[in-house]
Design a protein around this motif. Sequence first.
Motif, short mmCIF file in Angstrom:
data_model
loop_
_atom_site.label_atom_id
_atom_site.label_comp_id
_atom_site.label_asym_id
_atom_site.label_seq_id
_atom_site.Cartn_x
_atom_site.Cartn_y
_atom_site.Cartn_z
N GLY A 10 0.82 -1.19 0.00
CA GLY A 10 0.00 0.00 0.00
C GLY A 10 0.86 1.24 0.00
N LEU A 11 0.23 2.34 0.33
CA LEU A 11 0.89 3.63 0.39
C LEU A 11 1.30 3.93 1.82
CD1 LEU A 11 1.71 6.36 -0.92
CD2 LEU A 11 -0.62 7.14 -0.43
N ALA A 12 2.55 4.33 2.01
CA ALA A 12 3.06 4.69 3.32
C ALA A 12 3.86 5.97 3.21
CB ALA A 12 3.92 3.57 3.90
N THR A 90 10.17 1.97 -2.58
CA THR A 90 9.05 1.86 -3.50
C THR A 90 9.35 0.82 -4.58
OG1 THR A 90 8.35 4.14 -3.12
CG2 THR A 90 7.63 3.09 -5.15
N ALA A 91 8.49 -0.18 -4.68
CA ALA A 91 8.69 -1.27 -5.63
C ALA A 91 7.51 -2.22 -5.53
CB ALA A 91 9.99 -2.03 -5.35
N THR A 113 4.39 1.69 -2.04
CA THR A 113 4.74 3.04 -2.44
C THR A 113 5.00 3.87 -1.19
OG1 THR A 113 3.36 2.89 -4.43
CG2 THR A 113 4.01 5.09 -3.69
N VAL A 114 6.17 4.46 -1.13
CA VAL A 114 6.56 5.28 0.01
C VAL A 114 6.76 6.70 -0.51
CG1 VAL A 114 8.14 5.60 1.92
CG2 VAL A 114 7.69 3.30 1.04
N SER A 115 5.92 7.58 -0.07
CA SER A 115 5.94 8.95 -0.57
C SER A 115 5.33 9.88 0.46
CB SER A 115 5.15 9.05 -1.88
OG SER A 115 5.06 10.39 -2.33
#
Length: 116
Positions: A10-12, A90-91, A113-115
């Motif tokens: 997920g998104l973090a 992110t990968a 995804t790290v953003s």
Amino acid sequence: QVQFVESGGGLARPGESLKLSCLASGTTFRLVTLGWYRQAPGKQRELVASITSGDVANYANFARGRFTISRDNVKNMVHLQMNTLKPEDTAVYYCNYGVRAAENSWGQGTQVTVSS
């Protein structure tokens, strides 16, 4: 005929944590080394961590100290606890055998995804 199904991505935000899970089927699970891999777009797939049948873990340098791999031989699952996430993590993350990966058994993977 071994199959791996990944989940938990997920998104973090940077510094946050995610826990990935993988369910394996069609293999003598308890006897093999298992691994987590990751692949960014346009990049080669790389091994993140592996864990042997004797529960000995090995980590890539970028993962050591931040990630923890574990296995559950009853549930045929392997997990990757990812802490202190960085944008470069992110990968798409995949699981497979940690040694001699089954080339016909790569699953869909799970997107991390790290953003900010």
